[in-house]
Scaffold this motif. Structure first.
Motif, PDB file in Angstrom:
ATOM      1  N   GLY A   1     -34.031  39.650  37.306  1.00 24.87           N
ATOM      2  CA  GLY A   1     -32.713  40.261  37.337  1.00 24.87           C
ATOM      3  C   GLY A   1     -32.522  41.450  36.416  1.00 24.87           C
ATOM      4  N   ILE A   2     -33.254  41.507  35.326  1.00 24.37           N
ATOM      5  CA  ILE A   2     -33.010  42.559  34.342  1.00 24.37           C
ATOM      6  C   ILE A   2     -34.037  43.693  34.413  1.00 24.37           C
ATOM      7  CG2 ILE A   2     -31.860  40.989  32.756  1.00 24.37           C
ATOM      8  CD1 ILE A   2     -34.392  40.907  31.089  1.00 24.37           C
ATOM      9  N   ARG A   3     -34.941  43.621  35.372  1.00 22.94           N
ATOM     10  CA  ARG A   3     -36.002  44.638  35.423  1.00 22.94           C
ATOM     11  C   ARG A   3     -35.477  46.060  35.586  1.00 22.94           C
ATOM     12  NH1 ARG A   3     -40.459  41.409  39.190  1.00 22.94           N
ATOM     13  NH2 ARG A   3     -40.772  39.676  37.726  1.00 22.94           N
ATOM     14  N   PRO A   4     -34.521  46.318  36.494  1.00 26.31           N
ATOM     15  CA  PRO A   4     -34.054  47.704  36.646  1.00 26.31           C
ATOM     16  C   PRO A   4     -33.425  48.262  35.373  1.00 26.31           C
ATOM     17  CG  PRO A   4     -33.420  46.386  38.548  1.00 26.31           C
ATOM     18  CD  PRO A   4     -33.916  45.425  37.511  1.00 26.31           C
ATOM     19  N   VAL A   5     -32.579  47.479  34.714  1.00 26.18           N
ATOM     20  CA  VAL A   5     -31.927  47.934  33.481  1.00 26.18           C
ATOM     21  C   VAL A   5     -32.964  48.164  32.398  1.00 26.18           C
ATOM     22  CG1 VAL A   5     -30.319  47.276  31.645  1.00 26.18           C
ATOM     23  CG2 VAL A   5     -29.755  46.798  34.033  1.00 26.18           C
ATOM     24  N   LEU A   6     -33.876  47.219  32.263  1.00 27.53           N
ATOM     25  CA  LEU A   6     -34.930  47.300  31.257  1.00 27.53           C
ATOM     26  C   LEU A   6     -35.770  48.563  31.463  1.00 27.53           C
ATOM     27  CD1 LEU A   6     -35.995  45.142  29.063  1.00 27.53           C
ATOM     28  CD2 LEU A   6     -37.826  44.763  30.674  1.00 27.53           C
ATOM     29  N   LEU A   7     -36.205  48.796  32.684  1.00 25.24           N
ATOM     30  CA  LEU A   7     -37.064  49.931  32.980  1.00 25.24           C
ATOM     31  C   LEU A   7     -36.339  51.253  32.725  1.00 25.24           C
ATOM     32  CD1 LEU A   7     -39.847  50.786  34.061  1.00 25.24           C
ATOM     33  CD2 LEU A   7     -38.852  50.785  36.368  1.00 25.24           C
ATOM     34  N   ALA A   8     -35.072  51.324  33.121  1.00 23.32           N
ATOM     35  CA  ALA A   8     -34.313  52.560  32.922  1.00 23.32           C
ATOM     36  C   ALA A   8     -34.184  52.897  31.445  1.00 23.32           C
ATOM     37  CB  ALA A   8     -32.937  52.436  33.572  1.00 23.32           C
ATOM     38  N   GLU A   9     -33.900  51.908  30.613  1.00 27.37           N
ATOM     39  CA  GLU A   9     -33.760  52.142  29.175  1.00 27.37           C
ATOM     40  C   GLU A   9     -35.082  52.550  28.542  1.00 27.37           C
ATOM     41  OE1 GLU A   9     -31.142  52.203  27.168  1.00 27.37           O
ATOM     42  OE2 GLU A   9     -29.726  51.758  28.769  1.00 27.37           O
ATOM     43  N   ILE A  10     -36.148  51.864  28.910  1.00 28.77           N
ATOM     44  CA  ILE A  10     -37.466  52.193  28.352  1.00 28.77           C
ATOM     45  C   ILE A  10     -37.861  53.613  28.731  1.00 28.77           C
ATOM     46  CG2 ILE A  10     -39.930  51.676  28.506  1.00 28.77           C
ATOM     47  CD1 ILE A  10     -39.152  48.714  28.799  1.00 28.77           C
ATOM     48  N   ARG A  11     -37.689  53.957  29.988  1.00 29.87           N
ATOM     49  CA  ARG A  11     -38.019  55.313  30.424  1.00 29.87           C
ATOM     50  C   ARG A  11     -37.214  56.355  29.658  1.00 29.87           C
ATOM     51  NH1 ARG A  11     -37.970  54.381  37.004  1.00 29.87           N
ATOM     52  NH2 ARG A  11     -40.210  53.943  37.274  1.00 29.87           N
ATOM     53  N   GLY A  12     -35.925  56.071  29.481  1.00 28.89           N
ATOM     54  CA  GLY A  12     -35.064  57.019  28.785  1.00 28.89           C
ATOM     55  C   GLY A  12     -35.557  57.315  27.374  1.00 28.89           C
ATOM     56  N   VAL A  13     -35.913  56.251  26.635  1.00 27.82           N
ATOM     57  CA  VAL A  13     -36.385  56.430  25.261  1.00 27.82           C
ATOM     58  C   VAL A  13     -37.726  57.142  25.231  1.00 27.82           C
ATOM     59  CG1 VAL A  13     -37.140  55.228  23.170  1.00 27.82           C
ATOM     60  CG2 VAL A  13     -35.118  54.426  24.398  1.00 27.82           C
ATOM     61  N   VAL A  14     -38.669  56.686  26.034  1.00 32.35           N
ATOM     62  CA  VAL A  14     -40.031  57.238  25.989  1.00 32.35           C
ATOM     63  C   VAL A  14     -40.044  58.694  26.431  1.00 32.35           C
ATOM     64  CG1 VAL A  14     -42.367  57.063  26.929  1.00 32.35           C
ATOM     65  CG2 VAL A  14     -41.122  54.999  26.294  1.00 32.35           C
ATOM     66  N   TYR A  15     -39.380  59.018  27.523  1.00 30.66           N
ATOM     67  CA  TYR A  15     -39.410  60.393  28.010  1.00 30.66           C
ATOM     68  C   TYR A  15     -38.620  61.336  27.098  1.00 30.66           C
ATOM     69  CZ  TYR A  15     -41.390  58.581  32.374  1.00 30.66           C
ATOM     70  OH  TYR A  15     -42.199  57.990  33.305  1.00 30.66           O
ATOM     71  N   ARG A  16     -37.605  60.820  26.439  1.00 29.95           N
ATOM     72  CA  ARG A  16     -36.798  61.659  25.558  1.00 29.95           C
ATOM     73  C   ARG A  16     -37.503  61.954  24.239  1.00 29.95           C
ATOM     74  NH1 ARG A  16     -32.788  58.673  25.585  1.00 29.95           N
ATOM     75  NH2 ARG A  16     -32.946  57.647  23.557  1.00 29.95           N
ATOM     76  N   ARG A  17     -38.260  60.963  23.727  1.00 31.04           N
ATOM     77  CA  ARG A  17     -38.794  61.092  22.374  1.00 31.04           C
ATOM     78  C   ARG A  17     -40.289  61.397  22.315  1.00 31.04           C
ATOM     79  NH1 ARG A  17     -36.753  56.645  18.290  1.00 31.04           N
ATOM     80  NH2 ARG A  17     -37.941  58.105  16.992  1.00 31.04           N
ATOM     81  N   SER A  18     -40.993  61.321  23.426  1.00 32.93           N
ATOM     82  CA  SER A  18     -42.424  61.613  23.426  1.00 32.93           C
ATOM     83  C   SER A  18     -42.666  63.094  23.691  1.00 32.93           C
ATOM     84  CB  SER A  18     -43.146  60.784  24.491  1.00 32.93           C
ATOM     85  OG  SER A  18     -43.017  59.406  24.221  1.00 32.93           O
ATOM     86  N   THR A  19     -43.864  63.554  23.329  1.00 34.85           N
ATOM     87  CA  THR A  19     -44.208  64.946  23.560  1.00 34.85           C
ATOM     88  C   THR A  19     -44.454  65.191  25.045  1.00 34.85           C
ATOM     89  OG1 THR A  19     -46.576  64.533  23.259  1.00 34.85           O
ATOM     90  CG2 THR A  19     -45.298  65.090  21.292  1.00 34.85           C
ATOM     91  N   PRO A  20     -44.110  66.372  25.541  1.00 34.25           N
ATOM     92  CA  PRO A  20     -44.329  66.671  26.964  1.00 34.25           C
ATOM     93  C   PRO A  20     -45.787  66.527  27.374  1.00 34.25           C
ATOM     94  CG  PRO A  20     -42.876  68.304  25.981  1.00 34.25           C
ATOM     95  CD  PRO A  20     -43.394  67.464  24.845  1.00 34.25           C
ATOM     96  N   LEU A  21     -46.724  66.867  26.484  1.00 32.31           N
ATOM     97  CA  LEU A  21     -48.132  66.761  26.839  1.00 32.31           C
ATOM     98  C   LEU A  21     -48.523  65.328  27.157  1.00 32.31           C
ATOM     99  CD1 LEU A  21     -50.871  68.189  27.092  1.00 32.31           C
ATOM    100  CD2 LEU A  21     -51.260  67.707  24.662  1.00 32.31           C
ATOM    101  N   ALA A  22     -47.933  64.342  26.434  1.00 32.96           N
ATOM    102  CA  ALA A  22     -48.283  62.935  26.628  1.00 32.96           C
ATOM    103  C   ALA A  22     -47.613  62.324  27.841  1.00 32.96           C
ATOM    104  CB  ALA A  22     -47.937  62.127  25.380  1.00 32.96           C
ATOM    105  N   THR A  23     -46.412  62.800  28.188  1.00 31.78           N
ATOM    106  CA  THR A  23     -45.628  62.104  29.218  1.00 31.78           C
ATOM    107  C   THR A  23     -45.288  62.954  30.431  1.00 31.78           C
ATOM    108  OG1 THR A  23     -43.552  62.708  28.088  1.00 31.78           O
ATOM    109  CG2 THR A  23     -44.566  60.593  27.504  1.00 31.78           C
ATOM    110  N   ASP A  24     -45.766  64.189  30.481  1.00 32.26           N
ATOM    111  CA  ASP A  24     -45.362  65.094  31.562  1.00 32.26           C
ATOM    112  C   ASP A  24     -45.641  64.520  32.939  1.00 32.26           C
ATOM    113  OD1 ASP A  24     -44.407  67.619  32.590  1.00 32.26           O
ATOM    114  OD2 ASP A  24     -46.487  68.047  33.096  1.00 32.26           O
ATOM    115  N   SER A  25     -46.806  63.861  33.106  1.00 32.79           N
ATOM    116  CA  SER A  25     -47.155  63.293  34.415  1.00 32.79           C
ATOM    117  C   SER A  25     -47.409  61.790  34.313  1.00 32.79           C
ATOM    118  CB  SER A  25     -48.398  63.995  34.982  1.00 32.79           C
ATOM    119  OG  SER A  25     -49.504  63.836  34.103  1.00 32.79           O
ATOM    120  N   MET A  26     -46.850  61.142  33.312  1.00 31.43           N
ATOM    121  CA  MET A  26     -47.119  59.715  33.073  1.00 31.43           C
ATOM    122  C   MET A  26     -45.986  58.840  33.615  1.00 31.43           C
ATOM    123  SD  MET A  26     -47.352  57.582  29.524  1.00 31.43           S
ATOM    124  CE  MET A  26     -45.550  57.391  29.545  1.00 31.43           C
TER     125      MET A  26
END
Length: 394
Positions: free
Chosen positions: A341-366
């Motif tokens: 039940g919580i997978r969509p919310v969990l995934l959205a939050e994780i993506r938001g943090v990782v893509y916002r705070r990681s370097t573009p080189l590490a996450t551009d196509s990840m």
């Protein structure tokens, strides 16, 4: 114990090709292996004499004389054991690691390793008998704890009280008379993903296993990376706050103390008793306790307190993943073990943090994705674990 398996690197490559890709023609295998025809035929004959490969009929015509298909022999059967949160699962797979049969039942790991491992042996023996096998080709075991892989023993873990240094591998091998390999469940699930899941398309990825015991498996260069002493990926007890809640390991502020299932349930009970959540309060009054599924149901049903808890846990996990992604630079991050039940919310939050705070080189196509294997990851991975050993050159 009579050992079977490839006698050299060419035989090992052949077996792994057939395991990973299924039946292939002799002509195709000759092309891939690059062996002289006579040498190839001799190696196939030696493997057939051990009941490791067999002919599977004629291959599609490529012009001229038709080749025959080879496959892993039907007598090759691997056992898989996964000890989880209140659940013991065992399975039987074929040589391509497809699950043929499986059993699952509730288990209390606090009963001790003798009882739980003994029950796993009983269920494996039942699967073996039902399949009419004289013995299993090998058994792989996934445990929710750090494992000294060389010895096959779990190392002190809050998730398995009383299991420290219990000879899991030696006990099962002595009972069933076959090779046994043991590893922690995050590593095993990463192997399962690499064999049959989204990770099959990638040689470098992180597999994050959620649940009461959090872990991380790292596949690097197409192989599982364990580190110098099998301790790689033990992210559960990374400290994310100096003044955080007490963890089962005795330290404070660990990732697992914030994001593990037990931590979320404790937060939910506190919120229910304080009257901050009607849904959780009603469920607690009805059953006298709460589970992670109750938390997931409340969050899915729109309960703001439960949703806030899940988002906060996901953000903590995302903060740790930022560091891991920057250091390892994986091609993909795969997340498993989260309640449905919580997978969509969990995934959205994780993506938001990782893509916002990681370097573009590490996450551009990840991509960051959820596992598509669900509870099969541990069983397929356990079979992959032992097949890697059995299909290695002696």
């Amino acid at each position: 114990m009579t050992m079977i398996g490839p006698e050299n690197a060419d035989q090992a490559r052949l077996l792994r090709l057939l395991r990973d890709d299924g039946p292939r023609s002799r002509v195709e295998l000759l092309d891939v292996l690059g062996l002289p025809r006579a040498r190839f035929g001799a190696e196939v004959d030696r493997l057939a004499a051990q009941d490791l490969v067999e002919t599977a009929g004629p291959a599609a015509s490529r012009g001229g004389r038709r080749s025959s298909l080879l496959r892993i022999a039907g007598r090759v059967r691997f056992g898989a054991v996964a000890v989880g949160e209140g659940r013991l699962e065992v399975a039987l797979t074929d040589g391509e690691l497809t699950i043929i049969n499986r059993y699952a039942e509730p288990v209390d790991v606090r009963l001790g390793p003798e009882a739980v491992v003994g029950r796993a042996v009983e269920l494996l023996a039942k699967l073996q008998a039902e399949a009419g096998l004289a013995r299993l080709t090998g058994v792989g075991v996934a445990l929710p704890a750090p494992v000294a892989v060389r010895e096959g023993n779990p190392v002190s873990s809050p998730a398995l009280p009383g299991w420290h240094q219990f000879p899991v591998r030696g006990t099962i091998a002595a009972e069933l008379g076959c090779p046994v390999q043991v590893d922690n469940d995050a590593n095993v699930m990463a192997l399962g993903e690499h064999h049959a899941g989204t990770g099959r398309a990638f040689d470098d990825f992180l597999y994050v296993k959620l649940g009461s015991a959090i872990g991380c498996g790292l596949v690097h260069g197409g192989a599982l990376y364990r580190g110098a002493s099998s301790g790689a990926g033990d992210v559960a007890h990374l400290q994310v706050s100096e003044d955080g809640p007490l963890c089962g390991c005795g330290q404070t502020g660990c990732l697992e103390a914030y994001c593990g299932n037990a931590a979320l349930v404790r937060q939910a009970v506190t919120a229910a008793r304080a009257g901050r959540s009607t849904a959780l309060g009603d469920r607690l009054a009805e059953s006298g306790t709460l589970t992670i599924d109750d938390v997931a149901a409340a969050a899915t049903g729109g309960d703001p307190t439960a949703q806030t808890m899940v988002r906060a846990a996901a953000r903590r996990l995302g903060q740790v993943l930022v560091s891991l992604v920057s250091f390892v630079n994986p091609a993909i991050v795969i997340i498993g073990g989260a309640p449905l039940g919580i997978r969509p919310v969990l995934l959205a939050e994780i993506r938001g943090v990782v893509y916002r705070r990681s370097t573009p080189l590490a996450t551009d196509s990840m991509p960051i994705v959820l596992s598509d294997l669900d509870d099969r990851a541990a069983l397929v991975g356990a079979a992959r674990l032992i097949s890697d050993q059995v299909f290695a050159a002696r």
